[in-house]
Design an enzyme around this catalytic site. Structure first.
Site, PDB file in Angstrom:
ATOM      1  N   ARG A 231       0.857  -1.180   0.000  1.00 16.10           N
ATOM      2  CA  ARG A 231       0.000   0.000   0.000  1.00 16.10           C
ATOM      3  C   ARG A 231       0.895   1.233   0.000  1.00 16.10           C
ATOM      4  O   ARG A 231       1.955   1.231   0.634  1.00 16.10           O
ATOM      5  CB  ARG A 231      -0.908   0.028   1.246  1.00 16.10           C
ATOM      6  CG  ARG A 231      -2.132  -0.880   1.152  1.00 16.10           C
ATOM      7  CD  ARG A 231      -3.124  -0.440   0.078  1.00 16.10           C
ATOM      8  NE  ARG A 231      -4.293  -1.291  -0.023  1.00 16.10           N
ATOM      9  CZ  ARG A 231      -4.419  -2.332  -0.855  1.00 16.10           C
ATOM     10  NH1 ARG A 231      -3.422  -2.660  -1.652  1.00 16.10           N
ATOM     11  NH2 ARG A 231      -5.532  -3.024  -0.895  1.00 16.10           N
ATOM     12  N   GLU A 260      -3.098   7.664  -4.425  1.00 12.40           N
ATOM     13  CA  GLU A 260      -3.268   7.001  -5.723  1.00 12.40           C
ATOM     14  C   GLU A 260      -4.636   7.272  -6.374  1.00 12.40           C
ATOM     15  O   GLU A 260      -4.693   7.579  -7.577  1.00 12.40           O
ATOM     16  CB  GLU A 260      -3.088   5.518  -5.444  1.00 12.40           C
ATOM     17  CG  GLU A 260      -3.041   4.592  -6.563  1.00 12.40           C
ATOM     18  CD  GLU A 260      -2.946   3.187  -5.957  1.00 12.40           C
ATOM     19  OE1 GLU A 260      -2.021   2.941  -5.164  1.00 12.40           O
ATOM     20  OE2 GLU A 260      -3.816   2.372  -6.270  1.00 12.40           O
ATOM     21  N   HIS A 278      -6.885  16.040   0.817  1.00 12.99           N
ATOM     22  CA  HIS A 278      -5.713  15.378   0.258  1.00 12.99           C
ATOM     23  C   HIS A 278      -4.442  16.146   0.588  1.00 12.99           C
ATOM     24  O   HIS A 278      -4.449  17.360   0.723  1.00 12.99           O
ATOM     25  CB  HIS A 278      -5.872  15.251  -1.253  1.00 12.99           C
ATOM     26  CG  HIS A 278      -7.073  14.446  -1.623  1.00 12.99           C
ATOM     27  ND1 HIS A 278      -7.145  13.094  -1.419  1.00 12.99           N
ATOM     28  CD2 HIS A 278      -8.265  14.819  -2.130  1.00 12.99           C
ATOM     29  CE1 HIS A 278      -8.331  12.662  -1.808  1.00 12.99           C
ATOM     30  NE2 HIS A 278      -9.025  13.683  -2.241  1.00 12.99           N
TER      31      HIS A 278
HETATM   32  P1  NAI Z   1      -1.408 -11.417   4.707  1.00 13.20           P
HETATM   33  O1  NAI Z   1      -2.364 -10.957   5.743  1.00 13.20           O
HETATM   34  O2  NAI Z   1      -1.377 -12.847   4.326  1.00 13.20           O
HETATM   35  O3  NAI Z   1       0.102 -11.025   5.173  1.00 13.20           O
HETATM   36  C1  NAI Z   1       0.428  -9.817   5.775  1.00 13.20           C
HETATM   37  C2  NAI Z   1       1.619 -10.066   6.691  1.00 13.20           C
HETATM   38  O4  NAI Z   1       2.075  -8.814   7.196  1.00 13.20           O
HETATM   39  C3  NAI Z   1       1.280 -10.953   7.902  1.00 13.20           C
HETATM   40  O5  NAI Z   1       2.201 -12.011   7.997  1.00 13.20           O
HETATM   41  C4  NAI Z   1       1.385  -9.995   9.092  1.00 13.20           C
HETATM   42  O6  NAI Z   1       1.821 -10.610  10.278  1.00 13.20           O
HETATM   43  C5  NAI Z   1       2.416  -9.003   8.561  1.00 13.20           C
HETATM   44  N1  NAI Z   1       2.352  -7.711   9.243  1.00 13.20           N
HETATM   45  C6  NAI Z   1       1.235  -7.017   9.596  1.00 13.20           C
HETATM   46  N2  NAI Z   1       1.607  -5.864  10.195  1.00 13.20           N
HETATM   47  C7  NAI Z   1       2.955  -5.831  10.205  1.00 13.20           C
HETATM   48  C8  NAI Z   1       3.911  -4.902  10.684  1.00 13.20           C
HETATM   49  N3  NAI Z   1       3.540  -3.768  11.296  1.00 13.20           N
HETATM   50  N4  NAI Z   1       5.225  -5.201  10.531  1.00 13.20           N
HETATM   51  C9  NAI Z   1       5.604  -6.363   9.945  1.00 13.20           C
HETATM   52  N5  NAI Z   1       4.748  -7.294   9.485  1.00 13.20           N
HETATM   53  C10 NAI Z   1       3.444  -7.020   9.613  1.00 13.20           C
HETATM   54  O7  NAI Z   1      -1.638 -10.475   3.462  1.00 13.20           O
HETATM   55  P2  NAI Z   1      -1.254 -10.753   1.936  1.00 13.20           P
HETATM   56  O8  NAI Z   1      -2.359 -11.468   1.244  1.00 13.20           O
HETATM   57  O9  NAI Z   1       0.113 -11.312   1.866  1.00 13.20           O
HETATM   58  O10 NAI Z   1      -1.265  -9.271   1.348  1.00 13.20           O
HETATM   59  C11 NAI Z   1      -0.389  -8.278   1.835  1.00 13.20           C
HETATM   60  C12 NAI Z   1      -0.858  -6.929   1.330  1.00 13.20           C
HETATM   61  O11 NAI Z   1      -0.654  -6.842  -0.079  1.00 13.20           O
HETATM   62  C13 NAI Z   1      -2.389  -6.685   1.469  1.00 13.20           C
HETATM   63  O12 NAI Z   1      -2.752  -6.272   2.780  1.00 13.20           O
HETATM   64  C14 NAI Z   1      -2.614  -5.597   0.458  1.00 13.20           C
HETATM   65  O13 NAI Z   1      -2.446  -4.332   1.061  1.00 13.20           O
HETATM   66  C15 NAI Z   1      -1.516  -5.852  -0.580  1.00 13.20           C
HETATM   67  N6  NAI Z   1      -2.092  -6.309  -1.854  1.00 13.20           N
HETATM   68  C16 NAI Z   1      -1.809  -5.582  -2.972  1.00 13.20           C
HETATM   69  C17 NAI Z   1      -2.327  -5.950  -4.199  1.00 13.20           C
HETATM   70  C18 NAI Z   1      -1.998  -5.182  -5.437  1.00 13.20           C
HETATM   71  O14 NAI Z   1      -2.701  -5.334  -6.440  1.00 13.20           O
HETATM   72  N7  NAI Z   1      -0.958  -4.375  -5.432  1.00 13.20           N
HETATM   73  C19 NAI Z   1      -3.221  -7.109  -4.313  1.00 13.20           C
HETATM   74  C20 NAI Z   1      -3.405  -7.847  -3.084  1.00 13.20           C
HETATM   75  C21 NAI Z   1      -2.866  -7.441  -1.902  1.00 13.20           C
END
Ligand code: NAI
Length: 333
Positions: A231, A260, A278
């Site tokens: 993000r 964005e 913004h």
């Molecule tokens: P997930 O929930 O499986 O993994 C997120 C990981 O981040 C978890 O292991 C969690 O413990 C860790 N985490 C949370 N807060 C943290 C912090 N402060 N410091 C360190 N680690 C922390 O999520 P997933 O499916 O891997 O997706 C990750 C992110 O990718 C989503 O939340 C979304 O924002 C982004 N995303 C972007 C897309 C795109 O099109 N660019 C599409 C899908 C997801």
């Protein structure tokens, strides 16, 4: 029930067909925001994508909203505490394409390492010169993965295929995965100082806001590369610009930017000039990034493959079905 599908695209219609018999289904191409909410105040269920803004001013206009089904993994565009307080359930699509986003990480990284955008622009003009096109190998480089959830772990698997060394940081380390995939967890500081490439895979929330800012960039290796498909707000974009300008970072690959939606929509951009909503400095920094040669930017398209979007819509329809049947799943509140 009245179901409103915001940010609707025509190809999605057949997936929602079976709701038509028993419900009043409305398809709305616009995102859900303060303006569009006023037209659908009697909705029971809404489905949105990531360009909707479900902050309190939007949500409080609904009189009987019960359920929000976002067609995304991230839910940072929704005021979850407000929903919880009002008893509005929210579901997401927790996994639909960890491979899709992880593949995009390498699309960005290889674009940088092989200077693909420059090379392609050149050959399109009939110029076959090699000058300035020398890249670097991924093999043998260290990649630091911040956030080892589903996408982070898939990125690690692919990195291993390139013979890269992997360091990882997560607030909840998955030691079983670390053993299975052969990578090590280190502190954030060690990851930043030892990685050649840093890739972000954490959710966007209060804790991860500006996770990478000036102090973190100062710890990085000179010439490091940042990839962000998570993000935009996870990175302080002004600090990123400084790190690029001082050559602390040699390049960045970004699928996400703060502000964005504003950059995406000219009307939104115009509106932002007249509101406090913004951050215009951030917006300006985004525009500078868009024109830097060593920065490769994609328009939040990491998720956007034929297979992944079909999975997103199927899983969203299932989320709505299960909510209507009284056994909701994939709730985030
Ligand atoms: P997930 O929930 O499986 O993994 C997120 C990981 O981040 C978890 O292991 C969690 O413990 C860790 N985490 C949370 N807060 C943290 C912090 N402060 N410091 C360190 N680690 C922390 O999520 P997933 O499916 O891997 O997706 C990750 C992110 O990718 C989503 O939340 C979304 O924002 C982004 N995303 C972007 C897309 C795109 O099109 N660019 C599409 C899908 C997801």
């Amino acid at each position: 029930m009245k179901i409103v599908i915001f940010e609707f695209e025509e190809w999605e219609r057949p997936y929602f067909d079976h709701f038509m018999d028993k419900n009043d289904v409305i398809f709305e191409q616009a995102p859900l925001d303060e303006q569009t909410a006023s037209k659908y105040q009697d909705a029971d269920i809404v489905s949105v994508f990531i360009y909707s803004d479900l902050g309190c001013p939007t949500l409080k206009q609904f009189k009987q909203l019960k359920f929000i089904a976002t067609r995304s993994t991230g839910f940072d565009h929704i005021d979850i505490p407000y929903c919880t307080q009002k008893g509005i359930k929210v579901s997401n699509v927790p996994s639909y394409g960890e491979n899709t986003v992880a593949e995009h990480v390498f699309a960005l990284l290889l674009s940088i390492s092989h200077k693909i955008p420059d090379a392609v622009n050149r050959t399109r003009q009939g110029n076959f010169s090699q000058e300035g096109l020398q890249g670097f190998d991924l093999c043998g480089k260290t990649i630091g993965i911040i956030g080892t959830g589903v996408i982070g772990q898939k990125t690690i698997k692919i990195a291993k295929g390139f013979d890269m060394d992997v360091l990882a940081y997560d607030i909840e380390p998955d030691t079983i995965a670390a053993k299975k995939l052969d990578f090590s967890y280190v502190s954030l500081q060690n990851l930043l100082s030892q990685s050649d490439i840093i890739s972000l895979h954490v959710p966007g929330n209060k804790e991860t806001y500006h996770l990478l800012s000036n102090p973190e960039f100062s710890l990085m290796k000179k010439g490091a590369i940042l990839i962000n498909t998570a993000r935009g707000d996870v990175v302080d974009v002004k600090a990123l610009l400084q790190a690029l300008a001082s050559e602390k970072l040699s390049a960045a690959g970004l699928d996400v930017l703060p502000e964005e939606p504003t950059i995406r929509e000219e009307s939104e951009l115009l509106r932002s000039l007249f509101t406090e909503k913004h951050n215009l400095e951030t917006l300006l920094a985004d525009h500078v990034l868009l024109h830097m040669k060593n920065v490769v930017i994609t328009p939040h398209s990491a998720f956007n493959t034929k297979e992944a979007v079909a999975r997103i819509i199927q899983k969203t329809v299932k989320n709505i079905d299960e909510f209507c049947e009284g056994r909701p799943t994939h709730l985030v509140n």
